[in-house]
Design a protein around this motif. Structure first.
Motif, PDB file in Angstrom:
ATOM      1  N   UNK A  53       0.822  -1.211   0.000  1.00 52.79           N
ATOM      2  CA  UNK A  53       0.000   0.000   0.000  1.00 52.79           C
ATOM      3  C   UNK A  53       0.856   1.262   0.000  1.00 52.79           C
ATOM      4  N   UNK A  54       2.024   1.202   0.628  1.00 55.52           N
ATOM      5  CA  UNK A  54       2.911   2.362   0.636  1.00 55.52           C
ATOM      6  C   UNK A  54       3.399   2.662  -0.777  1.00 55.52           C
ATOM      7  N   UNK A  55       3.803   1.616  -1.495  1.00 58.62           N
ATOM      8  CA  UNK A  55       4.234   1.800  -2.881  1.00 58.62           C
ATOM      9  C   UNK A  55       3.072   2.288  -3.742  1.00 58.62           C
ATOM     10  N   UNK A  56       1.892   1.721  -3.504  1.00 53.63           N
ATOM     11  CA  UNK A  56       0.712   2.115  -4.257  1.00 53.63           C
ATOM     12  C   UNK A  56       0.368   3.579  -4.007  1.00 53.63           C
ATOM     13  N   UNK A  57       0.527   4.034  -2.774  1.00 57.54           N
ATOM     14  CA  UNK A  57       0.200   5.425  -2.452  1.00 57.54           C
ATOM     15  C   UNK A  57       1.112   6.400  -3.189  1.00 57.54           C
ATOM     16  N   UNK A  58       2.370   6.018  -3.398  1.00 60.86           N
ATOM     17  CA  UNK A  58       3.288   6.857  -4.165  1.00 60.86           C
ATOM     18  C   UNK A  58       2.842   6.929  -5.626  1.00 60.86           C
TER      19      UNK A  58
END
Length: 214
Positions: free
Chosen positions: A126-131
């Motif tokens: 989710x962190x990568x997706x948020x970027x």
């Protein structure tokens, strides 16, 4: 951008972490190298787990972000790390050190909260997706080369990623749904108010159109 961010930046702007993307990506490269050539169990000592956090292994609050998200192959990991660097550095240039730091740290905070509340072991998905979503919303018309050949606008990458997130959310258990929502805390904080105003404006336009058609 949101007024609360403007106020925070005026008061605490000096606490922004410069070159945060380089730190993040450098850590992921180091962990990948250790996993491949030194100790294949390194990620076990770095991953985010509620049980282990409550046992006092609090370093996991930070170290989990250095575990690169795996798509099932070394190539996908390397491409993921490169994409994180590409997107992250672009956001740093656009927002500056402070806002980018707030965005990344609020995403980390949401992921940690999700792990502590639900007990679900967290990853950097989710962190990568948020970027990616932030990049797609800021630069929707920028073109990237899919498979290094096919030019595709970033907004389509963002739309596809959002659909995958939604499908994962819908298929998850109630605890999983809460984990999905909390892990995207940074997206809700930064883009939620704008999306809410846009939706309200659209609803008002539609109501005005229906009223004037009568």
């Amino acid at each position: 951008m949101n007024n609360w961010l403007n106020r925070l930046e005026r008061k605490y702007g000096r606490f922004g972490i410069p070159n945060l993307t380089n730190i993040l990506v450098g850590g992921q490269i180091l962990v990948l190298a250790i996993e491949l050539f030194v100790n294949s169990t390194i990620t076990i000592w770095l991953g985010l787990s509620r049980y282990l956090l409550l046992q006092g292994e609090i370093w996991r609050i930070i170290t989990f972000v250095f575990i690169p998200f795996s798509g099932g192959s070394i190539l996908s990991i390397v491409l993921g790390i490169y994409f994180t660097w590409f997107v992250g550095t672009a956001l740093e240039r656009e927002w500056g050190d402070f806002r980018y730091t707030v965005y990344l740290l609020s995403g980390i905070l949401g992921t940690v909260l999700a792990c502590l509340i639900t007990g679900i072991t967290a990853s950097t998905y989710c962190l990568s997706l948020s970027l990616l979503l932030a990049f797609a919303m800021l630069y929707p018309e920028v073109q990237l080369l899919l498979f290094f050949v096919i030019p595709v606008r970033v907004k389509y990458f963002g739309f596809f990623a959002a659909v995958l997130w939604l499908l994962g959310f819908l298929a998850a258990s109630p605890a999983g749904k809460l984990s999905y929502l909390l892990s995207m805390l940074n997206v809700w904080l930064f883009f939620g108010p704008t999306a809410y105003r846009s939706i309200r404006a659209w609803i008002r336009r539609e109501q005005w159109k229906r009223k004037n058609r009568r």
